[in-house]
Design an enzyme around this catalytic site. Structure first.
Site, PDB file in Angstrom:
ATOM      1  CG  HIS A  16      -4.639   6.451 -30.634  1.00 37.31           C
ATOM      2  ND1 HIS A  16      -5.897   6.930 -30.480  1.00 37.31           N
ATOM      3  CD2 HIS A  16      -4.300   6.649 -31.934  1.00 37.31           C
ATOM      4  CE1 HIS A  16      -6.330   7.390 -31.640  1.00 37.31           C
ATOM      5  NE2 HIS A  16      -5.381   7.240 -32.541  1.00 37.31           N
ATOM      6  CG  ASP A  69       1.321   6.872 -37.395  1.00 40.01           C
ATOM      7  OD1 ASP A  69       0.936   6.807 -38.557  1.00 40.01           O
ATOM      8  OD2 ASP A  69       0.879   7.688 -36.565  1.00 40.01           O
TER       9      ASP A  69
HETATM   10  N1  ACO Z   1       6.085   7.575 -25.193  1.00 36.62           N
HETATM   11  C1  ACO Z   1       6.264   7.802 -23.868  1.00 36.62           C
HETATM   12  N2  ACO Z   1       5.304   8.210 -23.028  1.00 36.62           N
HETATM   13  C2  ACO Z   1       4.107   8.434 -23.546  1.00 36.62           C
HETATM   14  C3  ACO Z   1       3.825   8.222 -24.905  1.00 36.62           C
HETATM   15  C4  ACO Z   1       4.886   7.779 -25.743  1.00 36.62           C
HETATM   16  N3  ACO Z   1       4.691   7.555 -27.028  1.00 36.62           N
HETATM   17  N4  ACO Z   1       2.546   8.521 -25.155  1.00 36.62           N
HETATM   18  C5  ACO Z   1       2.011   8.903 -23.991  1.00 36.62           C
HETATM   19  N5  ACO Z   1       2.956   8.846 -23.006  1.00 36.62           N
HETATM   20  C6  ACO Z   1       2.754   9.110 -21.587  1.00 36.62           C
HETATM   21  C7  ACO Z   1       2.635  10.608 -21.298  1.00 36.62           C
HETATM   22  O1  ACO Z   1       3.886  11.181 -21.041  1.00 36.62           O
HETATM   23  C8  ACO Z   1       1.707  10.610 -20.121  1.00 36.62           C
HETATM   24  O2  ACO Z   1       2.454  10.220 -19.004  1.00 36.62           O
HETATM   25  P1  ACO Z   1       2.074  10.801 -17.519  1.00 36.62           P
HETATM   26  O3  ACO Z   1       0.675  10.301 -17.253  1.00 36.62           O
HETATM   27  O4  ACO Z   1       3.109  10.235 -16.620  1.00 36.62           O
HETATM   28  O5  ACO Z   1       2.150  12.306 -17.634  1.00 36.62           O
HETATM   29  C9  ACO Z   1       0.734   9.455 -20.395  1.00 36.62           C
HETATM   30  O6  ACO Z   1       1.480   8.538 -21.233  1.00 36.62           O
HETATM   31  C10 ACO Z   1      -0.535   9.891 -21.129  1.00 36.62           C
HETATM   32  O7  ACO Z   1      -0.150  10.545 -22.319  1.00 36.62           O
HETATM   33  P2  ACO Z   1      -0.846  11.820 -22.930  1.00 36.62           P
HETATM   34  O8  ACO Z   1       0.204  12.745 -23.467  1.00 36.62           O
HETATM   35  O9  ACO Z   1      -1.845  12.375 -21.963  1.00 36.62           O
HETATM   36  O10 ACO Z   1      -1.622  11.172 -24.123  1.00 36.62           O
HETATM   37  P3  ACO Z   1      -2.380  11.972 -25.236  1.00 36.62           P
HETATM   38  O11 ACO Z   1      -3.672  11.270 -25.407  1.00 36.62           O
HETATM   39  O12 ACO Z   1      -2.415  13.431 -24.949  1.00 36.62           O
HETATM   40  O13 ACO Z   1      -1.423  11.782 -26.485  1.00 36.62           O
HETATM   41  C11 ACO Z   1      -0.364  10.817 -28.331  1.00 36.62           C
HETATM   42  C12 ACO Z   1      -1.609  10.807 -27.439  1.00 36.62           C
HETATM   43  C13 ACO Z   1      -0.093  12.246 -28.851  1.00 36.62           C
HETATM   44  C14 ACO Z   1      -0.624   9.903 -29.521  1.00 36.62           C
HETATM   45  C15 ACO Z   1       0.855  10.338 -27.512  1.00 36.62           C
HETATM   46  O14 ACO Z   1       0.623   9.003 -27.075  1.00 36.62           O
HETATM   47  C16 ACO Z   1       2.177  10.410 -28.291  1.00 36.62           C
HETATM   48  O15 ACO Z   1       2.837  11.458 -28.265  1.00 36.62           O
HETATM   49  N6  ACO Z   1       2.560   9.301 -28.993  1.00 36.62           N
HETATM   50  C17 ACO Z   1       3.742   9.340 -29.835  1.00 36.62           C
HETATM   51  C18 ACO Z   1       3.415  10.011 -31.165  1.00 36.62           C
HETATM   52  C19 ACO Z   1       2.555   9.125 -32.055  1.00 36.62           C
HETATM   53  O16 ACO Z   1       2.839   7.943 -32.229  1.00 36.62           O
HETATM   54  N7  ACO Z   1       1.506   9.722 -32.637  1.00 36.62           N
HETATM   55  C20 ACO Z   1       0.629   9.025 -33.578  1.00 36.62           C
HETATM   56  C21 ACO Z   1      -0.765   8.989 -33.047  1.00 36.62           C
HETATM   57  S1  ACO Z   1      -1.774   8.002 -34.080  1.00 36.62           S
HETATM   58  C22 ACO Z   1      -2.190   9.011 -35.329  1.00 36.62           C
HETATM   59  O17 ACO Z   1      -2.145  10.210 -35.305  1.00 36.62           O
HETATM   60  C23 ACO Z   1      -2.607   8.296 -36.539  1.00 36.62           C
END
Ligand code: ACO
Length: 433
Positions: A308, A365
């Site tokens: 998140h 979710d």
């Molecule tokens: N699976 C694997 N790796 C992940 C995930 C994941 N679900 N989420 C984040 N990471 C990793 C990224 O690749 C990144 O790695 P790095 O530092 O080696 O490059 C690190 O964790 C930080 O992630 P960001 O992409 O910078 O996180 P951001 O805050 O931009 O994204 C998000 C948040 C979009 C929710 C992301 O965690 C994601 O894609 N999750 C899966 C989709 C999801 O469940 N979305 C629902 C969100 S809740 C809502 O909308 C109600």
């Protein structure tokens, strides 16, 4: 909220005093509104992760501590003791409603629950396999056509009627798009039923077979809607605020919110979680192997329902829904292999240093999809459920923008990285690629 400090910023040959805005929960924001005028610089913040776009008095989140409060009330208390409609009024007006106000608003919801017959006809224009989020955004936008007074909104009562229309009709539209996709007759709302029961009736009743939901199912829907009702400046709410800042009406702004919510990284994640679990289950994929794939960035796979932007410890909504999922499945005596899979996947991920190091935990979710699947809500309706829940938050945010007479249109800047000036080349002189 007050302003007591300032921060000094040194640019080329000058030092600038930037005021610090303090929030009521000690949030601190550096006010850069004069930065460009005084220095020529803009700030650049990919994904707005460090940018406060507004001051808001609606929802407070502390992502490190896993705190979520609507107008000061902890989400745990609202989910345990409140109803979705009182939560909606709390978000929109700032206070829990009195008994009178609640009753009046409930009557308004009943009075406004029908769709104009012209809107029902619009459903016939969509193909049966249309995505319900596309239908929902189109229908909400089309609603503006039937209520021209929505463009004015000069008084509180016009606003309250518009808010009631939206909260009530979004549920009627969602159920109608589900019925349409099944080729079943659309069910009209039943004025004798409360909000969540009425929704379940429109979703699952047939003219020759009324649906009588278990109270635990009604409670689970109530809880899901409360937990989704607002979440400060997320992608869809920021969209609603941005559209509202141009002076667009409530329906148009919320239709834009639906579009933003649709994406897989936002509201669409609840669908993606179930699709991921079904994929793992159907193909008998080893969980550790799946986690390895997720960790490999080149795979392009993310663990859906994990991570998140704001919660870096745990998502309090996920905790509450995990408990609800257990209750609903036990009550309905359903042994869902996907829930077992979800639990094991969570365990494997939480023990893995990749997820620990990046503070990635299950989000709301991860469990909401399991509950909705158990209730019989089809996967492509999950994000629509999220939209029904989020409607009060969007309305509250629209109102905050609308009521702020000093507010400006949202219009970010950019750092241009495209070609510098060049001259037009006639088509016959352009080099082939
Ligand atoms: N699976 C694997 N790796 C992940 C995930 C994941 N679900 N989420 C984040 N990471 C990793 C990224 O690749 C990144 O790695 P790095 O530092 O080696 O490059 C690190 O964790 C930080 O992630 P960001 O992409 O910078 O996180 P951001 O805050 O931009 O994204 C998000 C948040 C979009 C929710 C992301 O965690 C994601 O894609 N999750 C899966 C989709 C999801 O469940 N979305 C629902 C969100 S809740 C809502 O909308 C109600």
């Amino acid at each position: 909220m007050n302003q007591t400090q300032s921060i000094q910023l040194r640019t080329d040959n000058q030092t600038l005093d930037l005021p610090v805005i303090l929030g009521t929960e000690d949030d601190r924001g550096i006010d850069i509104s004069k930065l460009r005028a005084q220095t020529g610089y803009v700030t650049l913040d990919d994904g707005f992760a460090n940018t406060g776009a507004c001051k808001s008095a609606i929802t407070y989140i502390d992502g490190e501590k896993g705190i979520l409060r609507y107008r000061g009330y902890p989400i745990e208390q609202l989910a345990e003791r409140g109803t979705f409609i009182e939560t909606a009024l709390l978000l929109i007006y700032g206070e829990l409603p009195t008994a009178d106000h609640l009753e009046r608003f409930r009557e308004l919801l009943t009075a406004k629950e029908l769709l104009h017959e012209g809107l029902y006809k619009l459903f016939d224009g969509f193909p049966p396999n249309a995505h319900p989020m596309a239908v929902l955004s189109a229908m909400i936008n089309a609603t503006s056509c039937y209520y021209p007074e929505i463009t004015q909104m000069e008084d509180e009562s016009t606003f309250e009627i518009a808010a009631a229309r939206l909260i009530s009709k979004v549920r009627t539209m969602a159920a109608a798009s589900h019925k349409k996709s099944l080729g079943q007759p659309l069910m009209y709302p039943d004025p004798g039923l409360r909000y969540c029961q009425n929704f379940l009736h429109m979703m699952f009743s047939l003219p020759n077979k009324p649906y009588e939901p278990d109270p635990d199912i009604v409670n689970a829907i109530n809880r899901i809607l409360i937990l989704h009702a607002d979440h400060e400046q997320n992608c869809s709410t920021s969209t609603v605020r941005m559209v509202a800042s141009s002076g667009a009406n409530l329906f148009a702004s919320c239709a834009a919110g639906v579009c933003a919510l649709w994406g897989r990284l936002h509201g669409g994640a609840n669908m993606a979680v179930i699709e991921m679990l079904e994929h793992i289950h159907k193909n008998k994929i080893d969980l550790k192997q799946y986690i390895e794939q997720v960790k490999d960035k080149s795979s392009g796979i993310r663990l859906m329902g994990f991570g998140h932007r704001v919660y870096k410890n745990f998502d309090p909504r996920a905790r509450i829904l995990k408990d609800s999922a257990d209750k609903v499945l036990t009550k309905l005596n359903i042994n869902d292999p996907l829930l077992d899979l979800a639990r094991r996947l969570e365990e494997v991920a939480l023990e893995d240093s990749y997820f620990k190091d990046r503070n990635l935990y299950p989000n709301v979710d991860f469990y909401s999809g399991i509950i909705m699947r158990t209730i019989g809500i089809p996967v492509n309706m999950f994000t629509v459920m999220f939209a029904i829940g989020r409607m009060p938050g969007w309305i509250a945010n629209w109102k905050e923008v609308h009521d702020d007479t000093t507010g400006r249109i949202s219009r970010p800047r950019q750092v241009y990285v495209g070609p510098t000036k060049r001259d037009y080349v006639p088509v016959e002189q352009r080099a082939a690629k």
